[in-house]
Design an enzyme around this catalytic site. Sequence first.
Site, short mmCIF file in Angstrom:
data_model
loop_
_atom_site.label_atom_id
_atom_site.label_comp_id
_atom_site.label_asym_id
_atom_site.label_seq_id
_atom_site.Cartn_x
_atom_site.Cartn_y
_atom_site.Cartn_z
N ARG A 1 7.50 -4.62 3.22
CA ARG A 1 8.07 -5.49 2.19
C ARG A 1 9.25 -4.76 1.56
NH1 ARG A 1 2.42 -5.47 1.34
NH2 ARG A 1 1.41 -7.49 1.73
N LYS B 1 0.61 -3.99 -2.06
CA LYS B 1 0.14 -4.82 -3.16
C LYS B 1 -1.17 -4.27 -3.72
CE LYS B 1 2.22 -9.27 -1.88
NZ LYS B 1 1.94 -10.68 -1.55
N HIS C 1 12.71 -10.24 3.91
CA HIS C 1 11.30 -10.46 4.26
C HIS C 1 11.16 -11.03 5.66
CE1 HIS C 1 7.18 -10.37 2.85
NE2 HIS C 1 6.98 -11.56 3.40
N ARG D 1 10.21 -8.50 8.15
CA ARG D 1 8.77 -8.22 8.22
C ARG D 1 8.09 -9.24 9.14
NH1 ARG D 1 4.30 -6.00 5.30
NH2 ARG D 1 2.74 -7.52 4.65
#
Length: 343
Positions: free
Chosen positions: A167, A193, A260, A263
């Site tokens: 990320r 996260k 993103h 990813r």
Amino acid sequence: MTAEEAVQTFLAWMTTERRASPLTVEAYRADLARFLGFMAEHLNGLPDMAGLAKISLRDMRAWLAHEQAKAASATVRKSTPDRAARTRSRRVSAVRSFFRYLARRHGVENPAVGLLATPRTKKPLPRPLSVQDAKAVPEDIAALAHTDMAQQRDGALFLLLYGCGLRISEALNLNVGDLGVMTSSGVLRIKGKGNKERLVPVLPQVQQALEHWLKHHPSPLAGEPLFPGVRGGRLQPGVAQKAMREWRGLAGLPDHVTPHALRHSFATHLMEGGADLRVIQELLGHASLSTTQRYTLADEARLLDVWSRAHPRAGSGVQGDSRSAASAPRSEPVLEKEGPHTS
């Protein structure tokens, strides 16, 4: 304790014990403010703790109907129905989490919350770049930078995003000292996260780019940001996003091509190369395998698209190519000749 005070203690708990991201906490703060604001008007007064336990399923449904009506109005102006449904789903999740917290920490039980139906949403499939475009991103974006330092930095940053599937926040939170583990073991320790850590293998090409970038780093001390801005602080995500917007505009690519998307490209190209789904889950740091399985669906969607355009019985009008999707050649290997990221 008032309902508003209960919300504040809940958000503090989310921050300290659940280690929720600041964006999640702010989203929940706004969602709960909307919920309590509606209930204050609907019930002719802001409920106290005892009142929160007495909110009925009918009251909850009235709140959802109110949210849906406002979303329908917003959809006409700028939003989309599915995006509005995802927003309402998040708000229901915020309310459920709040009442679970009240039950566990304050003994406030409200069974109506568990009966509240979550709005149905369509989970969007990942939209990756082609292998060719993904491989071109680092060099092409670096070429648009105005200084030598920014060129070296952007080239290393975007190669890292695609080569390791990070990320943008994970990459920008790295410090120079984090490369010490990479140098000795060939892996990076990433904090994702919820402050969950994972180890991500680093391709030799990516490692070389990072080591080359350190030679141009304005202050390569262990505690310094790995990717600094022009003023010396940590590079902001908006700067990287702006650089990619400029590049995709020149390249004629659609709006979903963002940092993103690199990813998504990392995961999709691994999937196309035959990587195991569990391995991809670990590399991406997904808590649930169901999140990673979206890439399986995306790959199936791509195969169906190839079939519909290439098969002579599909009625697409394409001539001269009778190969089915199953016999179509795979994408070229990612980054290195021995195959994409599976080592």
